[in-house]
Design a protein around this motif. Structure first.
Motif, PDB file in Angstrom:
ATOM      1  N   MET A 165       1.885  12.060  -6.168  1.00 46.52           N
ATOM      2  CA  MET A 165       0.711  11.640  -6.925  1.00 46.52           C
ATOM      3  C   MET A 165       0.884  10.202  -7.380  1.00 46.52           C
ATOM      4  N   CYS A 166      -0.235   9.520  -7.631  1.00 47.96           N
ATOM      5  CA  CYS A 166      -0.157   8.193  -8.225  1.00 47.96           C
ATOM      6  C   CYS A 166       0.614   8.288  -9.530  1.00 47.96           C
ATOM      7  N   SER A 167       1.416   7.294  -9.821  1.00 50.33           N
ATOM      8  CA  SER A 167       2.301   7.372 -10.979  1.00 50.33           C
ATOM      9  C   SER A 167       1.555   7.342 -12.309  1.00 50.33           C
ATOM     10  N   ASP A 168       0.280   6.954 -12.300  1.00 50.51           N
ATOM     11  CA  ASP A 168      -0.510   6.962 -13.528  1.00 50.51           C
ATOM     12  C   ASP A 168      -1.060   8.348 -13.849  1.00 50.51           C
ATOM     13  N   VAL A 169      -0.820   9.310 -12.980  1.00 45.80           N
ATOM     14  CA  VAL A 169      -1.408  10.645 -13.125  1.00 45.80           C
ATOM     15  C   VAL A 169      -0.305  11.664 -13.360  1.00 45.80           C
ATOM     16  N   SER A 170      -0.547  12.600 -14.277  1.00 41.73           N
ATOM     17  CA  SER A 170       0.406  13.679 -14.533  1.00 41.73           C
ATOM     18  C   SER A 170       0.170  14.820 -13.558  1.00 41.73           C
ATOM     19  N   PRO A 171       1.192  15.616 -13.273  1.00 47.22           N
ATOM     20  CA  PRO A 171       0.986  16.766 -12.391  1.00 47.22           C
ATOM     21  C   PRO A 171       0.020  17.760 -13.029  1.00 47.22           C
ATOM     22  N   PRO A 172      -0.714  18.508 -12.224  1.00 48.16           N
ATOM     23  CA  PRO A 172      -1.751  19.394 -12.765  1.00 48.16           C
ATOM     24  C   PRO A 172      -1.175  20.495 -13.644  1.00 48.16           C
ATOM     25  N   ALA A 173      -1.804  20.683 -14.794  1.00 47.47           N
ATOM     26  CA  ALA A 173      -1.387  21.754 -15.702  1.00 47.47           C
ATOM     27  C   ALA A 173      -1.899  23.087 -15.184  1.00 47.47           C
ATOM     28  N   ALA A 174      -1.072  24.100 -15.274  1.00 44.75           N
ATOM     29  CA  ALA A 174      -1.464  25.448 -14.865  1.00 44.75           C
ATOM     30  C   ALA A 174      -0.622  26.454 -15.634  1.00 44.75           C
ATOM     31  N   VAL A 175      -1.220  27.586 -15.916  1.00 42.17           N
ATOM     32  CA  VAL A 175      -0.512  28.633 -16.635  1.00 42.17           C
ATOM     33  C   VAL A 175       0.712  29.072 -15.832  1.00 42.17           C
ATOM     34  N   GLU A 176       1.836  29.190 -16.507  1.00 44.88           N
ATOM     35  CA  GLU A 176       3.065  29.700 -15.912  1.00 44.88           C
ATOM     36  C   GLU A 176       3.715  28.746 -14.900  1.00 44.88           C
ATOM     37  N   ALA A 204       4.981  -7.099  -2.957  1.00 42.30           N
ATOM     38  CA  ALA A 204       5.650  -7.839  -4.025  1.00 42.30           C
ATOM     39  C   ALA A 204       5.218  -7.315  -5.389  1.00 42.30           C
ATOM     40  N   GLY A 205       6.209  -7.071  -6.244  1.00 37.53           N
ATOM     41  CA  GLY A 205       5.921  -6.612  -7.597  1.00 37.53           C
ATOM     42  C   GLY A 205       5.625  -5.134  -7.707  1.00 37.53           C
ATOM     43  N   ALA A 206       5.650  -4.433  -6.574  1.00 40.67           N
ATOM     44  CA  ALA A 206       5.369  -2.977  -6.564  1.00 40.67           C
ATOM     45  C   ALA A 206       4.145  -2.645  -7.403  1.00 40.67           C
ATOM     46  N   PRO A 207       2.956  -3.170  -7.051  1.00 42.13           N
ATOM     47  CA  PRO A 207       1.766  -2.916  -7.865  1.00 42.13           C
ATOM     48  C   PRO A 207       1.287  -1.470  -7.813  1.00 42.13           C
ATOM     49  N   LEU A 208       1.747  -0.724  -6.813  1.00 42.73           N
ATOM     50  CA  LEU A 208       1.349   0.677  -6.683  1.00 42.73           C
ATOM     51  C   LEU A 208       2.602   1.528  -6.507  1.00 42.73           C
ATOM     52  N   ARG A 209       2.665   2.593  -7.263  1.00 42.53           N
ATOM     53  CA  ARG A 209       3.820   3.491  -7.182  1.00 42.53           C
ATOM     54  C   ARG A 209       3.337   4.929  -7.053  1.00 42.53           C
ATOM     55  N   ARG A 210       4.159   5.721  -6.409  1.00 43.47           N
ATOM     56  CA  ARG A 210       3.822   7.130  -6.187  1.00 43.47           C
ATOM     57  C   ARG A 210       4.993   7.985  -6.657  1.00 43.47           C
ATOM     58  N   THR A 211       4.682   9.011  -7.456  1.00 46.88           N
ATOM     59  CA  THR A 211       5.718   9.879  -7.999  1.00 46.88           C
ATOM     60  C   THR A 211       5.659  11.240  -7.324  1.00 46.88           C
ATOM     61  N   ARG A 216      10.032  15.705 -12.390  1.00 44.35           N
ATOM     62  CA  ARG A 216       9.902  14.532 -11.527  1.00 44.35           C
ATOM     63  C   ARG A 216      11.123  14.436 -10.617  1.00 44.35           C
ATOM     64  N   VAL A 217      10.880  14.215  -9.341  1.00 40.03           N
ATOM     65  CA  VAL A 217      11.966  14.019  -8.383  1.00 40.03           C
ATOM     66  C   VAL A 217      12.303  12.536  -8.258  1.00 40.03           C
ATOM     67  N   CYS A 218      11.273  11.695  -8.056  1.00 40.67           N
ATOM     68  CA  CYS A 218      11.496  10.262  -7.860  1.00 40.67           C
ATOM     69  C   CYS A 218      10.168   9.546  -7.939  1.00 40.67           C
ATOM     70  N   THR A 219      10.224   8.244  -8.124  1.00 37.06           N
ATOM     71  CA  THR A 219       9.040   7.383  -8.074  1.00 37.06           C
ATOM     72  C   THR A 219       9.312   6.274  -7.069  1.00 37.06           C
ATOM     73  N   ASP A 220       8.411   6.129  -6.103  1.00 30.41           N
ATOM     74  CA  ASP A 220       8.571   5.133  -5.044  1.00 30.41           C
ATOM     75  C   ASP A 220       7.456   4.094  -5.105  1.00 30.41           C
ATOM     76  N   PRO A 221       7.761   2.854  -4.735  1.00 32.13           N
ATOM     77  CA  PRO A 221       6.693   1.868  -4.556  1.00 32.13           C
ATOM     78  C   PRO A 221       5.951   2.169  -3.255  1.00 32.13           C
ATOM     79  N   MET A 222       4.708   1.727  -3.180  1.00 34.00           N
ATOM     80  CA  MET A 222       3.980   1.821  -1.926  1.00 34.00           C
ATOM     81  C   MET A 222       4.226   0.556  -1.116  1.00 34.00           C
ATOM     82  N   PHE A 223       4.372   0.710   0.196  1.00 35.42           N
ATOM     83  CA  PHE A 223       4.569  -0.406   1.108  1.00 35.42           C
ATOM     84  C   PHE A 223       3.312  -0.572   1.970  1.00 35.42           C
TER      85      PHE A 223
END
Length: 331
Positions: free
Chosen positions: A165-176, A277-284, A181-188
């Motif tokens: 998911m985009c790093s600005d977004v939290s994983p979806p909440a769901a009951v149970e 340059a600058g990793a303007p976009l990241r994916r978690t 987080r495993v890792c955060t990568d820049p987009m190339f």
């Protein structure tokens, strides 16, 4: 108080709903249209309308306001939806858990059912599960969105999920359902091997302002985040499109587009991956599981497999290794 109790009792005796009716209510609410909900449920619109009327009569009030603008839940409808969104996953989980118990699967860890979406780590993750859990049967599903992975985890139809998911977004909440987080990568950016910027250690978004763009992966909020990053860089991207990996490679190789991609993929012939340059976009990347998944699988082994999968992705991408070394992040 007595009058309220009697009123609630009267409603209880009138209500004759089953899970099928609750699914109909949820489908109409989510689509905002009886017509769209009927198509999604695979039934005729008049049949769905008749069932909604029956639900209204059973509850003693209208569940939806239906007009030319669509269908909107009433206050009673919101009450039904709140309960339906708890009951439906719970009943699905009950049926699934009962099936596993009858079949002798609970507690043996013989099968690990994995849902994967929006991440390039899926294949490496499955490989590492086989290594870390010898003898386990690993089966995979590809739900279209992270929300679908969360829903299936909540219902118990998959054991673990790996989503990107985009790093600005939290994983979806769901009951149970729990996430880590495993890792955060820049987009190339993926470009034609003859492109002027091929082989550079980095390229800025502004230097690619005149390019036609593709996004890989092609869902989630990535496009919105990308457009925002481009605007901050001083331009509006043109020809924004979506593509899965093979389609993107073919178009990039032909010089028709550049593609926003995750690092960690070996470059196919004819194209090159360059860091932004600058990793303007990241994916978690997130790993998720049901709270009772430890009855069936070794969650420590699963989490270890996810982290090893990411290390494998870094090792097979020289460009990513170089970028991490350049910024002192290579472990």
């Amino acid at each position: 108080m007595a009058e309220t109790y009697r009123a609630m009792t009267d409603i209880f005796h009138r209500v004759e709903l089953d899970m099928r009716h609750l699914r109909m209510v949820v489908a109409v609410a989510e689509s905002g249209s009886v017509t769209k909900a009927a198509a999604a449920l695979g039934i005729a619109q008049p049949a769905l309308t008749a069932q909604l009327n029956r639900i209204d009569r059973s509850l003693g009030g209208n569940v939806f306001v239906r007009d030319r603008f669509g269908a909107r839940p009433t206050e009673l409808g919101e009450l039904v939806l709140r309960h339906a969104r708890v009951l439906l996953p719970a009943m699905a989980a009950l049926a699934d858990d009962a099936e596993r118990l009858v079949n002798g699967d609970v507690g043996h860890g013989e099968t690990v059912r994995v849902g994967i979406t929006g991440t390039g780590l899926g294949g490496l993750f499955v490989n590492q599960l086989h290594i870390g859990m010898p003898g386990a049967q690993v089966t995979t599903a590809m739900p279209p969105l992270p929300d679908d992975v969360a829903s299936r985890l909540a219902r118990g139809t998959i054991d673990v999920g790996l989503v990107g998911m985009c790093s600005d977004v939290s994983p979806p909440a769901a009951v149970e359902v729990s996430w880590t987080r495993v890792c955060t990568d820049p987009m190339f950016v993926l470009i034609d091997e003859h492109h002027p910027y091929a082989g550079k250690p980095e390229v800025s978004l502004a230097e690619l302002a005149e390019e036609t763009w593709l996004c890989v992966p092609s869902h989630g909020c990535l496009e919105e985040c990308f457009v925002s990053a481009c605007v901050r860089a001083g331009f509006t991207p043109r020809g924004m499109g979506e593509a899965e990996w093979t389609t993107a490679v073919d178009q990039v190789r032909a010089g028709r587009a550049v593609a926003l991609v995750e690092p960690g993929q070996p470059d196919p012939p004819g194209v090159a991956t360059v860091p932004l340059a600058g990793a303007p976009l990241r994916r978690t990347h997130y790993l998720g599981w049901r709270h009772d998944a430890d009855l069936r699988v070794d969650l420590e082994a699963v989490e270890g497999a996810a982290h090893r999968a990411h290390r494998d992705a870094v090792r097979r991408s020289p460009q990513y290794e170089q970028w991490l070394a350049m910024y002192g992040m290579l472990g």
